[in-house]
Design an enzyme around this catalytic site. Structure first.
Site, PDB file in Angstrom:
ATOM      1  N   THR A 227       0.827  -1.200   0.000  1.00 53.38           N
ATOM      2  CA  THR A 227       0.000   0.000   0.000  1.00 53.38           C
ATOM      3  C   THR A 227       0.865   1.255   0.000  1.00 53.38           C
ATOM      4  O   THR A 227       0.438   2.313  -0.467  1.00 53.38           O
ATOM      5  CB  THR A 227      -0.958  -0.007   1.207  1.00 53.38           C
ATOM      6  OG1 THR A 227      -1.684  -1.243   1.204  1.00 53.38           O
ATOM      7  CG2 THR A 227      -1.943   1.144   1.157  1.00 53.38           C
TER       8      THR A 227
ATOM      9  N   LYS B  31       1.146 -11.884   7.857  1.00 53.05           N
ATOM     10  CA  LYS B  31       0.021 -11.207   7.219  1.00 53.05           C
ATOM     11  C   LYS B  31      -0.437 -12.133   6.098  1.00 53.05           C
ATOM     12  O   LYS B  31       0.282 -12.341   5.119  1.00 53.05           O
ATOM     13  CB  LYS B  31       0.446  -9.849   6.665  1.00 53.05           C
ATOM     14  CG  LYS B  31      -0.654  -9.131   5.878  1.00 53.05           C
ATOM     15  CD  LYS B  31      -0.138  -7.853   5.247  1.00 53.05           C
ATOM     16  CE  LYS B  31      -1.221  -7.194   4.388  1.00 53.05           C
ATOM     17  NZ  LYS B  31      -0.734  -5.972   3.691  1.00 53.05           N
TER      18      LYS B  31
ATOM     19  N   TYR C 187       4.679 -12.091   4.926  1.00 52.84           N
ATOM     20  CA  TYR C 187       3.547 -11.516   4.177  1.00 52.84           C
ATOM     21  C   TYR C 187       3.278 -12.395   2.974  1.00 52.84           C
ATOM     22  O   TYR C 187       4.107 -12.486   2.063  1.00 52.84           O
ATOM     23  CB  TYR C 187       3.902 -10.083   3.771  1.00 52.84           C
ATOM     24  CG  TYR C 187       2.871  -9.341   2.944  1.00 52.84           C
ATOM     25  CD1 TYR C 187       1.541  -9.738   2.864  1.00 52.84           C
ATOM     26  CD2 TYR C 187       3.256  -8.192   2.252  1.00 52.84           C
ATOM     27  CE1 TYR C 187       0.621  -9.029   2.110  1.00 52.84           C
ATOM     28  CE2 TYR C 187       2.342  -7.469   1.502  1.00 52.84           C
ATOM     29  CZ  TYR C 187       1.025  -7.889   1.429  1.00 52.84           C
ATOM     30  OH  TYR C 187       0.115  -7.177   0.679  1.00 52.84           O
TER      31      TYR C 187
ATOM     32  N   VAL D 291      -3.825  -6.215   9.053  1.00 50.49           N
ATOM     33  CA  VAL D 291      -3.000  -5.180   8.433  1.00 50.49           C
ATOM     34  C   VAL D 291      -3.907  -4.539   7.394  1.00 50.49           C
ATOM     35  O   VAL D 291      -4.227  -5.143   6.376  1.00 50.49           O
ATOM     36  CB  VAL D 291      -1.721  -5.758   7.803  1.00 50.49           C
ATOM     37  CG1 VAL D 291      -0.907  -4.631   7.170  1.00 50.49           C
ATOM     38  CG2 VAL D 291      -0.888  -6.487   8.852  1.00 50.49           C
TER      39      VAL D 291
END
Length: 294
Positions: free
Chosen positions: A47, A164, A135, A206
């Site tokens: 992001t 995540k 992740y 998250v």
């Protein structure tokens, strides 16, 4: 290890009109997020447009955010990439900058095997004393970090403490919870699945939508944790249209547009991403109005 928290915002990276890094606005945004529901911030993740940030820009961001909110919230530095050596170098720089932990995305584009993933994550984690969050986002990396690989890492590498999980599969989250130690934290990588992930043993999220609804998201997770499932489900339903709005086109295009509409002035995304269209901005405006935010 220090607890990362339950609501971690995957912070966007603010840019000036000329596309350069806006550190002053990054500090302002970090402070705003921490004051509005975020237990911690993930800096220079997907992001945060990590693929278009230079190593120097990432380190400057880590330093700026730590300076602004260090001690008030956890600062997790996105240091993973498709190069193990580069990931190690950036991880060491993040530790020097004062980050509380690092997040390591699965190597993208080169599609390593499960053994390659294991060796990559282990090598990077062993280069630092910081706690590590893995992740997994197969839709962007073209490789799925399987639960057996995560379990092997959790057993062999003491500072790998969280993941995540953004595969979109509750089956995979359930298997992760089954094979991982109880104290290994599983975070939803999809805002829309936060509540279901909590239900199968997740710790938190998250989040993207926490940029604009952090307090409400915090309320939902706290309600579930305290046993008030009815209230948690009610908040989930209220947030759902806003969550879906944050993904009407490629993340982080919509959330940057929403923040700009709210006066946060985070700028446009960098190419190859482009700004939200006029139609998308109007749709986002309506969602913000419907939510009482605009």
């Amino acid at each position: 290890m220090a607890d990362f928290g339950r609501v971690l915002t995957a912070m966007v990276t603010p840019f000036d009109k000329d596309g350069s890094l806006n550190l002053a606005q990054a500090k302002k945004l970090a402070r705003y997020l921490v004051e509005n529901g975020s237990d911690g911030l993930v800096v220079a993740g997907t992001t945060g447009e990590s693929p278009t940030l230079t190593k120097e820009e990432k380190i400057a961001l880590f330093e700026a955010v730590v300076e602004e909110v260090g001690g008030k919230a956890t600062v997790i530095a996105g240091t993973g990439s498709y190069s193990t050596a580069d990931s190690i170098a950036l991880t060491r720089a993040a530790e020097k900058a004062g980050a509380d932990g690092v997040m390591l995305v699965a190597p993208y584009y080169n599609k390593p095997s499960q053994e390659g993933l294991y060796r990559h994550f282990r090598a990077v984690a062993e280069s630092t004393s910081l706690p590590v969050m893995l992740y997994n986002i197969p839709g962007r990396t073209a490789v799925n970090v399987l639960p057996a690989t995560v379990a092997r890492l959790a057993k062999d590498v003491p500072n790998i403490k969280a993941i995540k999980e953004a595969s979109g599969s509750l089956d995979q989250v359930s298997e992760l919870r089954r094979v991982l130690p109880d104290d290994f934290a599983i975070y939803s990588g999809d805002d829309a699945l936060t509540l279901p992930v909590l239900a199968v043993g997740g710790k938190g999220v998250v989040s993207v939508v926490a940029h604009i609804a952090g307090k409400r998201l915090q309320e939902m997770i706290n309600a579930y944790a305290s046993g008030n499932v009815t209230l948690a489900a009610k908040i989930h339903k209220e947030l759902f249209p806003l969550i879906k709005g944050m993904f009407i086109t490629t993340n982080p295009v919509p959330v940057k547009a929403a923040l700009n509409l709210l006066g946060m002035n985070v700028g446009a995304p960098r190419l190859p991403l482009v700004e939200a269209t006029a139609e998308e901005k109007e749709r986002l405006s309506q969602l913000l109005r419907d939510a009482g935010l605009l």
